[in-house]
Write an enzyme that holds these catalytic residues in place. Structure first.
Site, PDB file in Angstrom:
ATOM      1  N   ASP A   1       0.652  -1.425  -0.074  1.00  0.00           N
ATOM      2  CA  ASP A   1       0.090   0.107  -0.005  1.00  0.00           C
ATOM      3  C   ASP A   1       0.747   1.243   0.190  1.00  0.00           C
ATOM      4  OD1 ASP A   1      -2.608   1.358   0.332  1.00  0.00           O
ATOM      5  OD2 ASP A   1      -1.875   1.914   2.177  1.00  0.00           O
TER       6      ASP A   1
ATOM      7  N   LEU B   1      -7.468   5.665   3.213  1.00  0.00           N
ATOM      8  CA  LEU B   1      -7.699   6.702   2.326  1.00  0.00           C
ATOM      9  C   LEU B   1      -6.206   7.420   1.550  1.00  0.00           C
ATOM     10  CD1 LEU B   1      -9.434   9.533   4.509  1.00  0.00           C
ATOM     11  CD2 LEU B   1     -10.406   8.133   2.471  1.00  0.00           C
ATOM     12  N   ARG B   2      -5.388   6.295   1.579  1.00  0.00           N
ATOM     13  CA  ARG B   2      -4.108   6.424   0.758  1.00  0.00           C
ATOM     14  C   ARG B   2      -4.261   6.326  -0.844  1.00  0.00           C
ATOM     15  NH1 ARG B   2      -0.579   3.690   3.294  1.00  0.00           N
ATOM     16  NH2 ARG B   2       0.386   5.738   4.521  1.00  0.00           N
ATOM     17  N   ALA B   3      -5.270   5.545  -1.173  1.00  0.00           N
ATOM     18  CA  ALA B   3      -5.755   5.330  -2.503  1.00  0.00           C
ATOM     19  C   ALA B   3      -6.270   6.514  -3.122  1.00  0.00           C
ATOM     20  CB  ALA B   3      -6.364   4.203  -2.691  1.00  0.00           C
TER      21      ALA B   3
ATOM     22  N   VAL C   1      -3.493   8.922  -3.762  1.00  0.00           N
ATOM     23  CA  VAL C   1      -2.369   8.845  -4.714  1.00  0.00           C
ATOM     24  C   VAL C   1      -3.279   8.853  -6.221  1.00  0.00           C
ATOM     25  CG1 VAL C   1      -1.417   6.726  -5.923  1.00  0.00           C
ATOM     26  CG2 VAL C   1      -1.218   7.195  -3.368  1.00  0.00           C
TER      27      VAL C   1
END
Length: 690
Positions: free
Chosen positions: A193, A274-276, A279
């Protein structure tokens, strides 16, 4: 050294695009390149570094500070306004798999500390990679604690060093690129991730394209300078386009409607955290800038999601990264803003001035088209429209060999065909198992199973080196040298050292082991519910081995012989796939299974003598080959063994318990594996029969 030109790499359009998006905006977060060996992963990464714009750095700064915005906390600072500057190419720093923590983050300069008596910091590779590219080949083989440090620095843009009486913080912003071959083992999902984008690369099956790869490579090896000169025009154009896109990024607008579209897509694909979303948003902005647009479109969102989400959809370590592109298109269609006209920028071929996507007009003479006309080359001139949607998709998400097919206890496995020669039971959801460990201390590769003393782990003391001092224990060395300074005639700063003063650190940590599963697949194990329980238990142990960074192997026996469906490997996914396809039936050649296990362990001991084995025998103890099991037990002398007793029912013969006694092994009932508790030390097999 002359690198192979980036523009001359054949195919690999998704990989080129992912690298370029990171070159345009480092906020994208790096690229993880997954693929089989021999697919030019390393070649294309090294080629990209040569195309990055040069950087201005403060003269003499070891941390590559920008003269126009120097890091206020730079250890070599503070830098005065108007400080002398030098221009140099963007750095390409390679992190070897065997690197130490000191080499990665930096440490106390031991030489200066001992000779000059000063506390000085020696920068590591993270400092050298600042404002450049940090390339990690075979990142899946890198030690976990190094991966954690690396990804933390990449996410924060800062490296913090707190060790050896040194407290330092310095900027560390770089383009992180990792490559790996999944056959050699996977990264943990939480580490996956941390990479912004991921790309699956495979060698082309098109004979013309493969021939062009060989043709260009042979031409480059025959005359590197001449080959690079023929591609100089496209390389210069690529460098200018990267610089222009970098300047455009701050001015690209992400409409709120597109941001909600990104959030809806990430939520629909059930990615964690929420990193997706972040990114995908940064990648969409970079994609718009790369194609000369000032506003993010649906095509930019689609491309960004296709590269940012596949590796974040893994719900289980045995799942393959993938994305259902049909579902992605449907989600984008449903979330298209009503007040905007339909975005048709994603259809139709585009790319070069002739609209064929390959930039044929700039192709050097004597070369052939490498990419199909419907796959635009991302290194070509800016297209009038975004790349088409019809290219090869990443592997679709869904069941595959090695994935857990649901939670039904008796769900039938479909991996085995008629040639399997037996019944194939299904597999239920894995569960947490007790820690099985090898007794004593080892010195194998870093892992999370058995206790070890070696290069990694926490320091528990100091000792006189038995050879060259590789991990100097500074306080103990100073204490050993201090009482002798007057006698040695020291009159100035620093210490007078002798070789006998050196002390090295004694570290205690954990190691990974070779876990060899020996599974009884005979007819006595073939009752449907029993074999389902056995497979689920072994799958759970495989999952545990994956989390503890072990190598695994699989030996099965039934009928008249034993076989090795999975030789020792770091790819636990392969073990899960073989397990699902395991058929049962026939006699119980227990002795042949133990003899085959001894043969595998003997060969593996020659390949990797430092890695200690753990034998896990899964059986009900029944044998149809007489005294062969007693003879084979003598071959396993000194091996840590665990016998998992699969016998069930009200009437039990206790054969597995007798076998465990002969092997001097730890005995665990099958049901005990589903009750995690304290660590279970495995006993070492003894040659004496009971």
């Amino acid at each position: 050294m002359i690198n192979f030109p980036f523009s001359a790499v054949v195919g690999l359009d998704d990989l080129k695009l992912a690298l370029l998006l990171n070159a345009v905006s480092p906020r994208v977060g790096g690229v993880l390149v997954r693929g089989e060996k021999g697919t030019a992963k390393s070649t294309i990464v090294r080629a990209l570094a040569a195309q990055l714009p040069p950087v201005d750095v403060v003269a003499g700064c070891r941390f590559a500070c920008d003269p126009d915005a120097p890091d206020p906390g730079c250890p070599d600072g503070p830098h005065e306004p108007g400080a002398p500057r030098v221009r140099r190419p963007a750095a390409l720093v390679e992190l070897p798999v065997g690197a130490s923590e000191d080499r990665l983050v930096g440490s106390l300069d031991v030489e200066r500390a001992l000779t000059e008596g000063v506390k000085a910091f020696e920068p590591g590779l993270l400092a050298a990679a600042h404002r450049g590219v940090l390339y990690v080949d075979e990142v899946n083989l890198l030690h976990d604690h190094l991966v954690d440090l690396l990804l933390d620095a990449a996410a924060l843009g800062t490296c913090h060093v707190e060790r050896d009486s040194v407290s330092v913080r310095h900027a560390a912003r770089f383009l992180l690129v990792g490559t790996m071959n999944p056959e050699e083992g996977e990264l943990r999902p939480q580490l996956l991730d941390r990479f912004g984008l991921t790309v699956e690369v495979r060698a082309s099956r098109d004979p013309d394209e493969r021939a062009e790869v060989v043709r260009r490579r042979l031409a480059f090896e025959a005359d590197p300078e001449g080959f690079a000169a023929r591609w100089a025009g496209q390389e210069a154009h690529l460098a200018r386009r990267i610089a222009a896109a970098r300047d455009r990024v701050p001015h690209v607008r992400l409409p709120d409607a597109r941001l909600r579209q990104i959030a809806a897509v990430c939520a629909a694909f059930e990615v964690d955290g929420l990193r997706a979303d972040l990114v995908t948003a940064n990648a969409a902005i970079a994609h718009a800038a790369w194609h000369g647009r000032d506003t993010v479109t649906a095509a930019d969102v689609r491309t960004a999601a296709r590269l940012a989400l596949p590796h974040r959809r893994r719900r289980d370590p045995f799942d393959a990264p993938g994305l259902d592109e049909d579902l992605l298109d449907e989600l984008l269609r449903r979330t298209e803003p009503d007040d905007e006209p339909p975005d048709d920028s994603g259809g139709g071929p585009s790319g070069g001035p002739d609209g064929d996507g390959g930039g044929a007009g700039d192709r050097p003479p004597g070369t052939h088209r490498a990419s199909p006309p419907d796959r635009p080359d991302p290194t070509g001139p800016p297209p009038d429209r975004a790349p088409p949607r019809g290219g090869p998709a990443p592997e679709a998400a869904g069941p595959r060999d090695g994935a857990v097919p649901g939670h039904g206890e008796d769900e039938p496995a479909r991996a085995a065909g008629p040639a399997a020669g037996g019944r194939v039971a299904g597999v239920a959801a894995p569960y947490r198992v007790p820690l099985l460990r090898v007794p004593g201390f080892g010195a194998g590769a870093a892992g999370r199973r058995s206790r070890a003393r070696g290069r990694y782990g926490r320091g528990i003391g100091a000792r006189v080196p038995r050879g060259p001092a590789r991990d100097v224990h500074v306080p103990a060395t100073l204490l050993a040298a201090a009482p002798h300074q007057r006698r040695r005639g020291r009159t100035g700063p620093g210490l007078l050292l002798r070789r006998g003063d050196l002390r090295e650190t004694v570290r205690e940590g954990r190691e990974g082991n070779l876990v060899l599963f020996v599974v009884d697949a005979s007819g006595s194990m073939g009752a449907r519910r029993r074999m389902t329980a056995v497979k689920t238990a072994v799958l759970s142990l495989l999952l545990d081995a994956y989390q503890r960074r072990d190598k695994v192997g699989l030996v099965t026996f039934r009928g008249t012989a034993a076989e090795v469906p999975l030789p020792p490997t770091s790819s636990v996914e392969a073990g899960a796939a073989r397990l699902r396809a395991l058929a049962t039936g026939g006699r119980s050649p227990l002795g042949a299974g133990l003899a085959k296990a001894a043969e595998v362990l003997r060969a593996e001991r020659l390949r990797d003598p430092a890695r200690r084995p753990l034998l896990v025998l899964v059986t009900d103890g029944r044998a149809t080959d007489g005294d062969a099991a007693d003879r084979a037990a003598r071959l396993l002398t000194g091996t840590a063994c665990v016998v998992v007793d699969c016998e069930t029912g009200p009437v039990r013969l206790g054969l597995a318990a007798r076998l465990a006694a002969r092997l001097r092994a730890t005995l665990l009932p099958l049901d005990a594996l589903s009750e995690p508790g304290a660590a279970v030390p495995a006993r070492r097999a003894h040659a004496k029969a009971v």
